[in-house]
Design an enzyme around this catalytic site. Structure first.
Site, mmCIF file in Angstrom:
data_model
loop_
_atom_site.group_PDB
_atom_site.id
_atom_site.type_symbol
_atom_site.label_atom_id
_atom_site.label_comp_id
_atom_site.label_asym_id
_atom_site.label_seq_id
_atom_site.Cartn_x
_atom_site.Cartn_y
_atom_site.Cartn_z
ATOM 1 N N ASP A 35 9.658 2.741 13.379
ATOM 2 C CA ASP A 35 10.974 3.081 13.932
ATOM 3 C C ASP A 35 12.058 2.376 13.111
ATOM 4 O OD1 ASP A 35 10.809 0.392 14.805
ATOM 5 O OD2 ASP A 35 10.004 1.040 16.731
ATOM 6 N N ASP A 37 15.794 0.339 13.215
ATOM 7 C CA ASP A 37 16.827 -0.332 13.988
ATOM 8 C C ASP A 37 18.063 -0.482 13.125
ATOM 9 O OD1 ASP A 37 15.214 -0.796 16.323
ATOM 10 O OD2 ASP A 37 14.120 -2.258 15.123
ATOM 11 N N ASP A 113 13.393 -13.297 14.648
ATOM 12 C CA ASP A 113 12.215 -14.160 14.747
ATOM 13 C C ASP A 113 11.680 -14.632 13.381
ATOM 14 O OD1 ASP A 113 11.411 -11.538 14.297
ATOM 15 O OD2 ASP A 113 10.078 -11.421 16.035
HETATM 16 P P1 ATP Z 1 7.323 -2.996 14.771
HETATM 17 O O1 ATP Z 1 8.426 -2.049 15.134
HETATM 18 O O2 ATP Z 1 6.534 -2.611 13.584
HETATM 19 O O3 ATP Z 1 6.471 -3.333 15.944
HETATM 20 P P2 ATP Z 1 9.518 -4.831 14.412
HETATM 21 O O4 ATP Z 1 9.609 -6.121 13.654
HETATM 22 O O5 ATP Z 1 10.410 -3.735 13.993
HETATM 23 O O6 ATP Z 1 7.987 -4.391 14.359
HETATM 24 P P3 ATP Z 1 10.782 -4.539 16.964
HETATM 25 O O7 ATP Z 1 10.287 -4.940 18.318
HETATM 26 O O8 ATP Z 1 11.026 -3.119 16.670
HETATM 27 O O9 ATP Z 1 9.723 -5.155 15.938
HETATM 28 O O10 ATP Z 1 12.094 -5.413 16.702
HETATM 29 C C1 ATP Z 1 13.009 -5.129 15.649
HETATM 30 C C2 ATP Z 1 13.586 -6.423 15.083
HETATM 31 O O11 ATP Z 1 14.249 -7.160 16.114
HETATM 32 C C3 ATP Z 1 12.550 -7.381 14.525
HETATM 33 O O12 ATP Z 1 12.180 -7.063 13.222
HETATM 34 C C4 ATP Z 1 13.292 -8.708 14.633
HETATM 35 O O13 ATP Z 1 14.232 -8.851 13.601
HETATM 36 C C5 ATP Z 1 14.031 -8.569 15.944
HETATM 37 N N1 ATP Z 1 13.236 -9.058 17.096
HETATM 38 C C6 ATP Z 1 12.381 -8.333 17.869
HETATM 39 N N2 ATP Z 1 11.810 -9.076 18.818
HETATM 40 C C7 ATP Z 1 12.308 -10.323 18.661
HETATM 41 C C8 ATP Z 1 12.115 -11.568 19.339
HETATM 42 N N3 ATP Z 1 11.284 -11.673 20.377
HETATM 43 N N4 ATP Z 1 12.825 -12.648 18.895
HETATM 44 C C9 ATP Z 1 13.665 -12.550 17.853
HETATM 45 N N5 ATP Z 1 13.887 -11.422 17.167
HETATM 46 C C10 ATP Z 1 13.225 -10.316 17.552
HETATM 47 MG MG MG Z 2 10.613 -1.854 14.973
#
Ligand code: ATP
Ligand code: MG
Length: 340
Positions: A35, A37, A113
């Site tokens: 996805d 963001d 994170d």
């Molecule tokens: P994926 O979508 O592949 O599961 P992702 O890293 O994109 O991994 P998301 O949950 O979509 O995970 O979150 C998007 C972004 O938001 C992350 O890459 C990070 O920068 C931030 N983020 C998400 N969860 C947290 C958290 N618990 N604490 C701090 N930052 C976060």
């Molecule tokens: Mg994501």
């Protein structure tokens, strides 16, 4: 294409607009992002007004969903540290409970994170913006918490699960200081709200890397915080159970890679089946019919599990149906199992 549309529109309206997070990280290592963001300096209300197909969601973390057909692009306003100004709130044990203090892109980077999750693709000049050494870590294949690892784990223990899941997905290692902080705080996962853990379980097992994620979760001894009953069995040593769970995980990953639909109740039914079966057998010895025994066992096992991970009724009902069918699948004579 949808993400680019959002970026373009924000940019044309005079706002800064970046792709950030997993989408940028995955694209840079050559994986297909799951996805996208978007992060911007526009407020949620401004974003909402700019896109007809959008709505503001979230309370702990307000953001805007822009919808294109079945695809949703998450658009968030840059945030500062939760302890700066109003709109942020820290609860018991140093947890973040509200996270709505808006800030600059640099502040936004520092509250993410892991360093590799804090890379920004700038639509204005096609550049990657990196405040936290994320590109270097991406090169080295390392997951590293931004800032003081212990504090960052304590303010949100779910980051422990995120590290393990994402490192398994990318085949990255975890930096020693991050790993140390994770080990020190993993027990805090036990007080995570069940709905949030359910979301994390879905990500662990439906992202196309279920097998690797599951093994990684076990290696870091985190299964006990998700499925304690299954964890206890696997720790006692049960090869048949291990291969059954692996088969279910492999099957799930295969379906994801083939673009076939998957559902959470399939794997969840697997994770709890050994305990349902054992309890049902005991009930049968007490004279219950197999149907009644399975009903009673299902209710008991689900009640225990639901204290840890919430499972919506739309999933727990089909899980019970799967369990009810098992005795009929064991009678192999006469083709009845095949017919079922
Ligand atoms: P994926 O979508 O592949 O599961 P992702 O890293 O994109 O991994 P998301 O949950 O979509 O995970 O979150 C998007 C972004 O938001 C992350 O890459 C990070 O920068 C931030 N983020 C998400 N969860 C947290 C958290 N618990 N604490 C701090 N930052 C976060
Ligand atoms: Mg994501």
């Amino acid at each position: 294409r949808s993400a680019l549309k959002v970026l373009d529109k924000l940019h044309e309206a005079g706002h800064s607009a970046y792709l950030v997070g997993g989408g940028v990280r995955d694209a840079l290592v050559g994986l297909k992002p799951k996805d996208f963001d978007v992060a911007t300096d526009a407020s949620p209300e401004t974003i909402r007004a700019l896109f007809r197909n959008s709505m503001i969601i979230g309370r702990r973390f307000r953001l805007v969903h822009v919808r294109y057909g079945r695809e949703i692009i998450e658009v968030a306003t840059f945030r500062a540290a939760h302890n700066k100004g109003e709109g942020g709130e820290i609860g018991a044990a140093g947890r973040i409970v509200r996270d709505n203090v808006f800030g600059t892109i640099e502040e936004d980077a520092y509250r993410r994170d892991f360093s590799v999750n804090a890379l920004y693709y700038n639509i204005a000049d096609d550049s990657i913006v990196d405040y936290v050494g994320g590109l270097a870590d991406l090169d080295k294949g390392v997951f590293q918490l931004i800032g003081e690892p212990k504090t960052r784990c304590e303010e949100d223990p779910v980051r422990v699960l995120r590290a393990v899941r994402l490192a398994a997905k990318l085949k990255f290692s975890i930096a020693p200081s991050t790993l140390e902080a994770m080990q020190a705080t993993s027990s805090e996962l036990g007080s995570t709200p069940p709905p949030r853990l359910f979301e994390e379980v879905l990500k662990l097992f439906q992202g196309g890397y279920a097998l690797r994620s599951f093994h990684s979760v076990r290696e870091h001894d985190l299964l006990v915080y998700l499925f304690p009953m299954l964890d206890a069995r696997l720790k006692r040593g049960d090869e048949k159970l291990e291969s059954m769970i692996d088969a279910a995980l492999i099957n799930t990953d295969k379906r994801v890679s083939q673009g076939k639909p998957i559902t959470p109740y399939y794997l969840l039914a697997f994770m709890m089946w050994p305990d349902v079966e054992e309890r049902a057998k005991a009930e049968c010895l007490n004279g219950a019919t197999i149907n009644d025994a399975l009903h009673a066992a299902a209710d008991t096992v689900l009640a225990t599990q639901l204290r840890i991970i919430s499972i919506p009724k739309r999933f727990s009902v089909p899980m019970k149906e799967i369990w009810q069918m098992q005795p009929r699948l064991e009678r192999l004579k006469g083709g009845r199992a095949l017919k079922l």
